[in-house]
Motif scaffolding. Structure first.
Motif, PDB file in Angstrom:
ATOM      1  N   UNK A 153       0.827  -1.205   0.000  1.00 54.13           N
ATOM      2  CA  UNK A 153       0.000   0.000   0.000  1.00 54.13           C
ATOM      3  C   UNK A 153       0.863   1.257   0.000  1.00 54.13           C
ATOM      4  N   UNK A 154       1.881   1.268   0.870  1.00 62.34           N
ATOM      5  CA  UNK A 154       2.747   2.443   0.932  1.00 62.34           C
ATOM      6  C   UNK A 154       3.600   2.603  -0.306  1.00 62.34           C
ATOM      7  N   UNK A 155       4.149   1.484  -0.814  1.00 62.98           N
ATOM      8  CA  UNK A 155       5.026   1.552  -1.981  1.00 62.98           C
ATOM      9  C   UNK A 155       4.260   1.960  -3.233  1.00 62.98           C
ATOM     10  N   UNK A 156       3.050   1.400  -3.402  1.00 61.53           N
ATOM     11  CA  UNK A 156       2.263   1.771  -4.582  1.00 61.53           C
ATOM     12  C   UNK A 156       1.866   3.243  -4.529  1.00 61.53           C
ATOM     13  N   UNK A 157       1.558   3.744  -3.329  1.00 59.53           N
ATOM     14  CA  UNK A 157       1.232   5.159  -3.209  1.00 59.53           C
ATOM     15  C   UNK A 157       2.405   6.044  -3.562  1.00 59.53           C
ATOM     16  N   UNK A 158       3.617   5.605  -3.184  1.00 61.47           N
ATOM     17  CA  UNK A 158       4.824   6.382  -3.484  1.00 61.47           C
ATOM     18  C   UNK A 158       5.143   6.360  -4.976  1.00 61.47           C
ATOM     19  N   UNK A 159       5.148   5.172  -5.557  1.00 60.22           N
ATOM     20  CA  UNK A 159       5.494   5.031  -6.973  1.00 60.22           C
ATOM     21  C   UNK A 159       4.421   5.649  -7.865  1.00 60.22           C
ATOM     22  N   UNK A 160       3.160   5.564  -7.422  1.00 61.90           N
ATOM     23  CA  UNK A 160       2.067   6.024  -8.276  1.00 61.90           C
ATOM     24  C   UNK A 160       1.687   7.478  -8.112  1.00 61.90           C
TER      25      UNK A 160
END
Length: 232
Positions: A26-33
């Motif tokens: 959840x955190x990584x996808x929010x950062x990358x996206x």
């Protein structure tokens, strides 16, 4: 792949690893996206066959979907055939039921488990791609809205059988569409209650399945959730 390294390679607890990677994802996808938020795109193109797609009632349903829908149908049939009709599928099921005995027979338990985890992860990634490329042609953080947990519930609902998984997915999808039509019709029901309808339908289906199942008749793989450490 990271989940396979943790659970298969390092024999970490599967539940704890899954929860940790969910939060990480959840955190990584929010950062990358971040750069994709608010960016609109054309939805995935739909199939159109002259004469067939224009048929009343069934034309759009059978011959007017996007490629993701047909790939999903092919995946269900492919997995059903693989698990029930192929030697590799028999090996996978045997390892799922008793990894110690299959290891003693010389079967590559860890290799098969890693491949199974990678295949499951690829299917989950395909489902996520469908959300942002076809279902709603944009991306936003947390847009899955808990659908991954429903997918886990559907596996239990289907007793680990691919065709039953498809039927359960249609049940959940039908409840979702019914919720959207009910909101559009202005029935006067709270929007929150209508949004919860698909999840309530899934819970009710699981309860009914549990009540109707014979005593001691769990169809889950016997080695489900158990870590495997080979002893030489």
């Amino acid at each position: 792949g990271l989940f396979a390294i943790l659970t298969v390679g390092l024999a970490a607890n599967q539940v704890a690893s899954g929860l940790a990677l969910t939060i990480l994802g959840l955190g990584l996808s929010g950062l990358v996206g971040t750069g994709y938020v608010g960016m609109k795109r054309d939805p995935a193109p739909h199939l159109h066959l002259a004469g067939l797609s224009d048929l009343p009632l069934v034309g759009d349903l059978l011959f007017g979907q996007d490629a993701f829908v047909y790939v999903a149908v092919a995946l269900v049939l492919g997995v059903w055939w693989f698990l029930g009709r192929s030697r590799a599928g028999l090996v996978l099921r045997a390892i799922g039921d008793d990894h110690t005995a299959t290891h003693a027979l010389g079967l590559p338990v860890r290799k098969v488990r890693v491949l199974a985890v990678l295949f499951g992860g690829a299917c989950a990634g395909l489902a996520g791609a469908y959300l942002s490329l076809a279902y709603t042609p944009f991306w936003s953080p947390g847009m899955t809205a808990g659908r991954g947990w429903i997918a886990l519930a559907l596996v239990v609902f289907a007793s680990w059988r691919p065709l039953r998984v498809a039927a359960g997915a249609l049940l959940f999808g039908g409840a979702t569409v019914l919720q959207l039509h009910a909101q559009a019709a202005g029935l006067g029901l709270p929007g929150q209650a209508l949004s919860a309808l698909p999840y309530v339908a899934t819970i009710l289906a699981l309860v009914l399945l549990s009540l109707g199942r014979r005593q001691g008749g769990s169809l889950a793989p016997a080695a489900l959730g158990r870590e495997f450490t080979p002893h030489r």
